[in-house]
Design a protein around this motif. Sequence first.
Motif, PDB file in Angstrom:
ATOM      1  N   HIS A   1       0.666  -7.206  -5.504  1.00  0.00           N
ATOM      2  CA  HIS A   1      -0.308  -6.151  -5.802  1.00  0.00           C
ATOM      3  C   HIS A   1       0.087  -4.836  -5.129  1.00  0.00           C
ATOM      4  O   HIS A   1       0.643  -4.826  -4.029  1.00  0.00           O
ATOM      5  CB  HIS A   1      -1.699  -6.563  -5.314  1.00  0.00           C
ATOM      6  CG  HIS A   1      -2.767  -5.572  -5.661  1.00  0.00           C
ATOM      7  ND1 HIS A   1      -3.167  -5.337  -6.957  1.00  0.00           N
ATOM      8  CD2 HIS A   1      -3.509  -4.750  -4.894  1.00  0.00           C
ATOM      9  CE1 HIS A   1      -4.113  -4.417  -6.966  1.00  0.00           C
ATOM     10  NE2 HIS A   1      -4.336  -4.035  -5.727  1.00  0.00           N
TER      11      HIS A   1
ATOM     12  N   SER B   1      -4.352  -0.120  -8.447  1.00  0.00           N
ATOM     13  CA  SER B   1      -5.533   0.095  -7.629  1.00  0.00           C
ATOM     14  C   SER B   1      -5.290   1.242  -6.657  1.00  0.00           C
ATOM     15  O   SER B   1      -4.148   1.635  -6.398  1.00  0.00           O
ATOM     16  CB  SER B   1      -5.862  -1.189  -6.849  1.00  0.00           C
ATOM     17  OG  SER B   1      -6.913  -0.984  -5.937  1.00  0.00           O
ATOM     18  N   VAL B   2      -6.388   1.764  -6.098  1.00  0.00           N
ATOM     19  CA  VAL B   2      -6.321   2.778  -5.044  1.00  0.00           C
ATOM     20  C   VAL B   2      -7.365   2.453  -3.981  1.00  0.00           C
ATOM     21  O   VAL B   2      -8.300   1.688  -4.212  1.00  0.00           O
ATOM     22  CB  VAL B   2      -6.577   4.205  -5.574  1.00  0.00           C
ATOM     23  CG1 VAL B   2      -5.434   4.685  -6.458  1.00  0.00           C
ATOM     24  CG2 VAL B   2      -7.915   4.285  -6.312  1.00  0.00           C
TER      25      VAL B   2
ATOM     26  N   LEU C   1     -10.561  -2.005  -6.715  1.00  0.00           N
ATOM     27  CA  LEU C   1     -10.551  -0.935  -5.719  1.00  0.00           C
ATOM     28  C   LEU C   1     -10.607  -1.522  -4.312  1.00  0.00           C
ATOM     29  O   LEU C   1     -11.199  -2.571  -4.078  1.00  0.00           O
ATOM     30  CB  LEU C   1     -11.737   0.004  -5.935  1.00  0.00           C
ATOM     31  CG  LEU C   1     -11.712   0.820  -7.227  1.00  0.00           C
ATOM     32  CD1 LEU C   1     -13.030   1.568  -7.396  1.00  0.00           C
ATOM     33  CD2 LEU C   1     -10.540   1.796  -7.242  1.00  0.00           C
ATOM     34  N   MET C   2     -10.007  -0.804  -3.367  1.00  0.00           N
ATOM     35  CA  MET C   2      -9.976  -1.240  -1.969  1.00  0.00           C
ATOM     36  C   MET C   2     -11.057  -0.481  -1.205  1.00  0.00           C
ATOM     37  O   MET C   2     -10.976   0.740  -1.022  1.00  0.00           O
ATOM     38  CB  MET C   2      -8.597  -0.967  -1.365  1.00  0.00           C
ATOM     39  CG  MET C   2      -7.439  -1.500  -2.194  1.00  0.00           C
ATOM     40  SD  MET C   2      -7.411  -3.301  -2.378  1.00  0.00           S
ATOM     41  CE  MET C   2      -7.025  -3.803  -0.711  1.00  0.00           C
TER      42      MET C   2
ATOM     43  N   PHE D   1      -1.537  -0.929  -4.195  1.00  0.00           N
ATOM     44  CA  PHE D   1      -2.647   0.023  -4.189  1.00  0.00           C
ATOM     45  C   PHE D   1      -2.209   1.292  -3.471  1.00  0.00           C
ATOM     46  O   PHE D   1      -1.404   1.261  -2.549  1.00  0.00           O
ATOM     47  CB  PHE D   1      -3.915  -0.578  -3.575  1.00  0.00           C
ATOM     48  CG  PHE D   1      -3.805  -1.028  -2.148  1.00  0.00           C
ATOM     49  CD1 PHE D   1      -4.232  -0.220  -1.102  1.00  0.00           C
ATOM     50  CD2 PHE D   1      -3.320  -2.294  -1.839  1.00  0.00           C
ATOM     51  CE1 PHE D   1      -4.155  -0.648   0.217  1.00  0.00           C
ATOM     52  CE2 PHE D   1      -3.245  -2.738  -0.526  1.00  0.00           C
ATOM     53  CZ  PHE D   1      -3.663  -1.914   0.511  1.00  0.00           C
TER      54      PHE D   1
ATOM     55  N   THR E   1      -4.861   5.303 -11.465  1.00  0.00           N
ATOM     56  CA  THR E   1      -4.886   3.936 -11.996  1.00  0.00           C
ATOM     57  C   THR E   1      -4.816   3.930 -13.518  1.00  0.00           C
ATOM     58  O   THR E   1      -4.426   2.916 -14.105  1.00  0.00           O
ATOM     59  CB  THR E   1      -6.148   3.179 -11.551  1.00  0.00           C
ATOM     60  OG1 THR E   1      -7.306   3.818 -12.088  1.00  0.00           O
ATOM     61  CG2 THR E   1      -6.245   3.146 -10.039  1.00  0.00           C
TER      62      THR E   1
ATOM     63  N   SER F   1      -6.836  -2.363 -15.602  1.00  0.00           N
ATOM     64  CA  SER F   1      -7.432  -2.209 -14.268  1.00  0.00           C
ATOM     65  C   SER F   1      -8.895  -1.821 -14.399  1.00  0.00           C
ATOM     66  O   SER F   1      -9.349  -1.364 -15.444  1.00  0.00           O
ATOM     67  CB  SER F   1      -6.675  -1.157 -13.448  1.00  0.00           C
ATOM     68  OG  SER F   1      -6.701   0.110 -14.071  1.00  0.00           O
TER      69      SER F   1
ATOM     70  N   ARG G   1       0.886  -1.157   0.000  1.00  0.00           N
ATOM     71  CA  ARG G   1       0.000   0.000   0.000  1.00  0.00           C
ATOM     72  C   ARG G   1       0.923   1.206   0.000  1.00  0.00           C
ATOM     73  O   ARG G   1       1.890   1.271   0.766  1.00  0.00           O
ATOM     74  CB  ARG G   1      -0.905  -0.007   1.231  1.00  0.00           C
ATOM     75  CG  ARG G   1      -1.819   1.229   1.358  1.00  0.00           C
ATOM     76  CD  ARG G   1      -1.192   2.317   2.182  1.00  0.00           C
ATOM     77  NE  ARG G   1      -2.178   3.317   2.624  1.00  0.00           N
ATOM     78  CZ  ARG G   1      -1.857   4.434   3.273  1.00  0.00           C
ATOM     79  NH1 ARG G   1      -0.591   4.724   3.540  1.00  0.00           N
ATOM     80  NH2 ARG G   1      -2.790   5.267   3.666  1.00  0.00           N
TER      81      ARG G   1
END
Length: 663
Positions: A298, A322-323, A365-366, A300, A315, A360, A266
Amino acid sequence: MLGGCSSPDTSHSSESEKDTLTYLHRDLRDENFYFVMPDRFNNGNPDNDLGSKTHAISQGGLDVTSKWAFHGGDMQGLEEKLDYLKGMGITAIWMTPILRNQAVQEGGFGHHGYWIVDFTEIDPHFGTNDDLKSLIHAAHKKDIKIFFDIITNHTADIIRYQECHNSDGTFKGEHTCPYKSMQDVANGDTYTPFIPDHLKEVKHPAWLNDPKYYNNQGDSFWQGESAINGDFAGLDDLNTRDPNVVSGMVEIYQNLITEFKPDGFRIDTVKHVDMSFWKDFAPKIVEHAQAQGIPNFHIFGEVYDGNAEVLSSFTTEGTLPSVLDFGFQHAAAEVFYRGSSTDVIAKLINNDDFYSDADSNADLLMNFLGNHDMGRPGLFINRATPDASEDEKLKRSVVSHGFMYFSRGIPVVYYGDEQGFTGDAHDVDAREDMFPSHVASYNDNNLLGTSATTADNNFDTTHPLYTSLAYFAHIRASQPALRRGVMVNRNVTNNSDVFAFSRIDEDEQKEVLAVFNPTTAQQTAQLTAYAAGYEQLSGEGDVNHTESVLLVSLPPLSYSLLKATDKAPIITDLSVKMGKVEETASRVILPFTVPSKVTDTPSILRLELFAGDNIDAAPLVTDYHTPYQAILSKAQYRALKGKRITVKATNGEGASQLHTFTL
């Protein structure tokens, strides 16, 4: 220098254990995340509570009675609680930064980990490098991934300016250095950076000690160019336009991947870094991780903005996979806590096309409901409904978490929310201890769903929120559509107080229908039934299905999760038309229509766009639901203007048609 490529450490595993290491190949969309601050989670080794025994800058800061200071949590403590997390259905742990910090500096204590001085070793308050490796190894044996929180924007506050500071580093006057713009710098109005003698060589790697790699323009005021070039709350702001900074940061994090084998990153303060940095950094990091034997590594980013147009630029243009979806957090809080119109949810999903590009989409998305900066869902519920009953507040938290688990994207639970933590505000007021706390302002909070307080040990596996999240994780794992399925807003024809959406997996092609009542009154939702029958997978309420009408009656603050008994309708007319090109502040929208596609039909119809006369051309966008559209950057559109693009329409049976258009 980087070492040779190697596979994840399985030297301590038997052959049978190696066969079960499915975390390596698990799709990100199959994860349930737990976001934890190690310092506030569990203290497994009190011997490291005072930090470093050799580096003065990383010593001290322990005060268990202060919400600002270190409290003693560490890697060993987190390892001790892996079964607690696994029991809740957690499959991935994201920790706040754990690299060695300046323990105490202007503004407080580094319990959060965001004041890094050494990018090569773990902060001694949290343990040793070997402790971190032990945690990762133990987590992997339990099929749990570990994600690091990383920083590329800044380091700890070490650099001083002669215009603001005395030679010992203290301020001459007010505790600020006003921002100097790029125009000021061009005109010769600059700061003169220096490092006090006792701090000259404290950063690692050594290149980070040279002020030439920093912007040195004073304190950001969070707007315009200062958001990129200014010191973030006084922290030393790296010049992320400098190729040497880019390559240096790439090497730092490649080395960490080589040594520790985490499963992803992250990235902090993404919008405060030059966009060009991400285009170089992200692909090299993922490529290196894959070379190290981590196929689904991964990344984000944290972009503190709820606007999909802004978030998605990182993105698409920025090439991050991802964000964190701050738009999701805002929409969920508005509807489930503050009583806003359910149109907020519909708008959130309709904006998902902003995230669609060649590699993407919104599935990655998170999703989250609260965090260590903004506060907890319990706080938002208390503020919005201060006079509500304890039962109502608990239900609001449960049903909003259900929305998070069943929606597109990946759920992220903030540590302590499963124990009903509420907090008093944002920032340090939302960073309570899971182990018995000695902070008075924490211990007087009324937690949701329990008579316990933060003065108790809060690892209760019978807490109603813990058991609800475990149940949601089970339901999500049992239904591919809830993890990977296309998400479609469903029209509720008789009641705007409820909302519904469908998820449909491209392989299974059976609709999973979620209907939510975020109000405190009984509600009935009328929807079109696109299947011959529906079974209830989860939730409450009564379902009445007659011909093409579905009536779902829901108690207050509840949901119903239904699944179609037969496959979704097949769309046979694959003709496509392109509408009038539209422009936003930063994007160009190419709208497309499929004549036979009803707006909310849960049917698989995939449109793929290619930048040329055929599908061998560069892919642009893949879209699965109405409104069908390609959202391009203005630079992309200019490059395509006057040229031909190809649109491939494919239905659920694999039939397809090609269409070409000239832009």
